[in-house]
Write a protein that holds these residues in place. Structure first.
Motif, short mmCIF file in Angstrom:
data_model
loop_
_atom_site.label_atom_id
_atom_site.label_comp_id
_atom_site.label_asym_id
_atom_site.label_seq_id
_atom_site.Cartn_x
_atom_site.Cartn_y
_atom_site.Cartn_z
N ASP A 220 6.56 17.37 45.10
CA ASP A 220 6.62 18.66 44.55
C ASP A 220 6.93 19.82 45.82
O ASP A 220 7.08 21.18 45.63
N ALA A 221 7.13 19.38 46.86
CA ALA A 221 7.13 20.29 48.04
C ALA A 221 8.60 20.27 48.66
O ALA A 221 9.49 19.24 48.39
N SER A 222 8.95 21.27 49.07
CA SER A 222 10.07 21.34 49.85
C SER A 222 9.78 21.66 51.25
O SER A 222 8.84 22.45 51.68
N TRP A 223 10.13 20.71 52.27
CA TRP A 223 9.74 20.65 53.69
C TRP A 223 10.91 21.40 54.39
O TRP A 223 12.01 21.25 54.41
N GLU B 253 12.57 12.08 44.07
CA GLU B 253 12.57 10.74 43.26
C GLU B 253 12.58 9.77 44.11
O GLU B 253 13.20 9.70 45.48
N LYS B 254 12.01 8.24 43.81
CA LYS B 254 12.19 7.09 44.64
C LYS B 254 13.54 7.30 45.04
O LYS B 254 14.58 7.00 44.41
N GLY B 255 13.78 7.04 46.50
CA GLY B 255 15.12 6.66 47.23
C GLY B 255 16.00 7.74 47.21
O GLY B 255 17.28 7.56 47.65
N LYS C 252 4.53 0.15 43.75
CA LYS C 252 4.32 1.56 44.41
C LYS C 252 5.62 1.93 45.13
O LYS C 252 6.28 0.78 45.50
N ASP C 253 5.98 3.12 44.94
CA ASP C 253 7.26 3.80 45.82
C ASP C 253 6.62 3.38 47.35
O ASP C 253 6.16 4.27 47.70
N GLU C 254 7.57 2.41 47.83
CA GLU C 254 7.29 2.13 49.27
C GLU C 254 8.15 3.16 50.18
O GLU C 254 8.00 3.13 51.47
N THR C 255 9.26 4.04 49.66
CA THR C 255 9.85 5.08 50.30
C THR C 255 8.88 6.34 50.78
O THR C 255 7.99 6.36 50.24
N ILE C 256 9.57 7.16 51.53
CA ILE C 256 8.88 8.24 51.86
C ILE C 256 8.54 9.08 50.61
O ILE C 256 7.47 9.64 50.82
N SER C 257 9.08 9.04 49.58
CA SER C 257 8.83 9.73 48.57
C SER C 257 7.58 9.19 47.93
O SER C 257 6.78 10.08 47.05
N ALA D 47 14.56 2.93 53.09
CA ALA D 47 13.71 2.31 53.54
C ALA D 47 12.28 2.29 53.48
O ALA D 47 11.90 3.66 53.27
N PRO D 48 11.54 1.28 53.88
CA PRO D 48 10.07 1.44 53.55
C PRO D 48 9.41 2.31 54.44
O PRO D 48 9.78 2.18 55.59
N TYR D 49 8.46 2.99 53.78
CA TYR D 49 7.60 3.94 54.87
C TYR D 49 6.91 3.29 55.97
O TYR D 49 6.37 2.23 55.42
N PRO D 50 7.04 3.49 56.94
CA PRO D 50 7.32 4.74 57.73
C PRO D 50 8.79 4.67 58.17
O PRO D 50 9.12 5.62 58.94
#
Length: 132
Positions: free
Chosen positions: A30-33, A53-55, A19-24, A72-75
Motif C-alpha cells: 500500500d506504500a509508494s516508495w 501485486e506479486k511480481g 507466500k509471495d517470495e518476491t519483494i511485494s 526474483a525471490p527476495y532479497p
C-alpha cells in the motif's frame, strides 16, 4: 487411484499456502516508495516505485509513469522490461538516470519505511515509504 488423489490434494494445499517470495511479499504493497538518494547523492527530482501485486512494479519517474515485472525471490531484485509513457519534461536527464539505475539493481532490502536497492558494483537507490 488413491496415490493420484493424494498427490493432487497435496499439490493443491501447497499452492494455497504459498507466500509471495518476491519483494511485494515483504514491502508494504500500500506504500509508494519515493527515491531519496541515488549512488550517495540526493536525487534531484521526484521518482517513486510501488509493488502493487506479486511480481509487478509500477511508479512515477520524474516525467513518466511506468510499470513492469519483478519476479526474483527476495532479497534478489531483477526487473523485466519496463514500459513507460512518453512525456517530455525538463527532468528527462534525471529520468534516464533513474531507469538506468533501476535496471541495474539486483538486491533489495526492506527495513521499516526504508527500501534499499543495490547491486554488486556498489550502486544504490534509497527509497522512503509514503502511504498512498
Amino acid at each position: 487411484m488413491k496415490p493420484l488423489l493424494w498427490i493432487t490434494l497435496g499439490a493443491a494445499l501447497m499452492t494455497a499456502g504459498c507466500k509471495d517470495e518476491t519483494i511485494s511479499g515483504y514491502a508494504d504493497t500500500d506504500a509508494s516508495w519515493e527515491l531519496i538518494e541515488l549512488d550517495g547523492t540526493l536525487f534531484p527530482a521526484k521518482a517513486t516505485i510501488s509493488f502493487p501485486e506479486k511480481g509487478r512494479i509500477s511508479g512515477q519517474a520524474p516525467c513518466n509513469s511506468y510499470f513492469g515485472t519483478q519476479s526474483a525471490p527476495y532479497p534478489w531484485f531483477e526487473t523485466g522490461p519496463i514500459a513507460a509513457t512518453k512525456r517530455a519534461c525538463p527532468d528527462l536527464p534525471a529520468e534516464g538516470a533513474f531507469f538506468n539505475a533501476l535496471e541495474q539493481m539486483s538486491i533489495a532490502e526492506v527495513s521499516g519505511n526504508t527500501l534499499i536497492l543495490s547491486n554488486e558494483d556498489g550502486r544504490q537507490m534509497i527509497f522512503k515509504a509514503a502511504p498512498r
